[in-house]
Design an enzyme around this catalytic site. Sequence first.
Site, short mmCIF file in Angstrom:
data_model
loop_
_atom_site.label_atom_id
_atom_site.label_comp_id
_atom_site.label_asym_id
_atom_site.label_seq_id
_atom_site.Cartn_x
_atom_site.Cartn_y
_atom_site.Cartn_z
N ARG A 162 21.20 -47.48 -14.17
CA ARG A 162 22.38 -47.85 -13.39
C ARG A 162 23.52 -48.27 -14.30
O ARG A 162 23.35 -49.12 -15.17
CB ARG A 162 22.03 -48.99 -12.43
CG ARG A 162 23.22 -49.64 -11.71
CD ARG A 162 23.74 -48.79 -10.57
NE ARG A 162 24.96 -49.28 -10.00
CZ ARG A 162 25.04 -50.04 -8.89
NH1 ARG A 162 23.97 -50.38 -8.25
NH2 ARG A 162 26.22 -50.41 -8.43
N ARG A 168 25.64 -43.62 -8.15
CA ARG A 168 24.72 -44.46 -8.91
C ARG A 168 23.31 -43.91 -8.87
O ARG A 168 22.92 -43.29 -7.89
CB ARG A 168 24.74 -45.89 -8.41
CG ARG A 168 24.29 -46.00 -6.97
CD ARG A 168 24.87 -47.16 -6.25
NE ARG A 168 26.24 -46.87 -5.88
CZ ARG A 168 26.89 -47.47 -4.92
NH1 ARG A 168 26.33 -48.38 -4.20
NH2 ARG A 168 28.13 -47.15 -4.65
N ASP A 227 20.74 -48.32 -6.49
CA ASP A 227 21.43 -49.52 -6.00
C ASP A 227 20.42 -50.31 -5.19
O ASP A 227 19.80 -49.76 -4.28
CB ASP A 227 22.63 -49.12 -5.14
CG ASP A 227 23.45 -50.31 -4.70
OD1 ASP A 227 23.56 -51.29 -5.45
OD2 ASP A 227 24.02 -50.24 -3.59
N ASP A 234 20.21 -53.82 -3.00
CA ASP A 234 20.97 -54.91 -2.40
C ASP A 234 20.03 -55.87 -1.70
O ASP A 234 19.20 -55.46 -0.88
CB ASP A 234 21.97 -54.38 -1.36
CG ASP A 234 23.13 -53.63 -1.99
OD1 ASP A 234 23.56 -54.03 -3.09
OD2 ASP A 234 23.61 -52.66 -1.38
#
Length: 159
Positions: free
Chosen positions: A83, A92, A95, A97
């Site tokens: 990343r 990307r 990712d 989150d």
Amino acid sequence: MVRAFIGLGSNLEDSEGHVNRAFGELGALPLSRLVARSSLYRTAPVGFPGQPDFVNAVALLETGLAPMALLAELLEVERCHGRVRGAPNGPRTLDLDLLFHGDACIQQPGLSVPHPRLHERAFVVVPLAEIAPHQPIPGHGTAGERAAQLVPLQRLMRA
């Protein structure tokens, strides 16, 4: 141990491979166990035109890690997948989150929990509803209720 939900996304290189490998890596985090994983969904990019579609999913962990410690582990998994942080909402390799960490409400530099825009994004809410339809989304009902409202609004297909 708390329940933590992690949103996963990738749109570079082998996107499905990145997401599938990340599920295993999340389950191997210290003091953590992968409890559930959603299907993979192919979704159109949001906010940054001209990039490939994403593969998105959501994972449920039981973890003894504090929110900032879990975030640090997520950032390390992203780094191991190559990343590189460029333009916001840009392409990307991976990712991750932190969407929810138990019932915590956190607003500090680098971490907002619950994730501030998750209720707007079908690519998060639909896979979340698949594995936890009764998960409350503060101010927006449950994941299942919100997913029913969002699906018609955004292109979303099972990968």
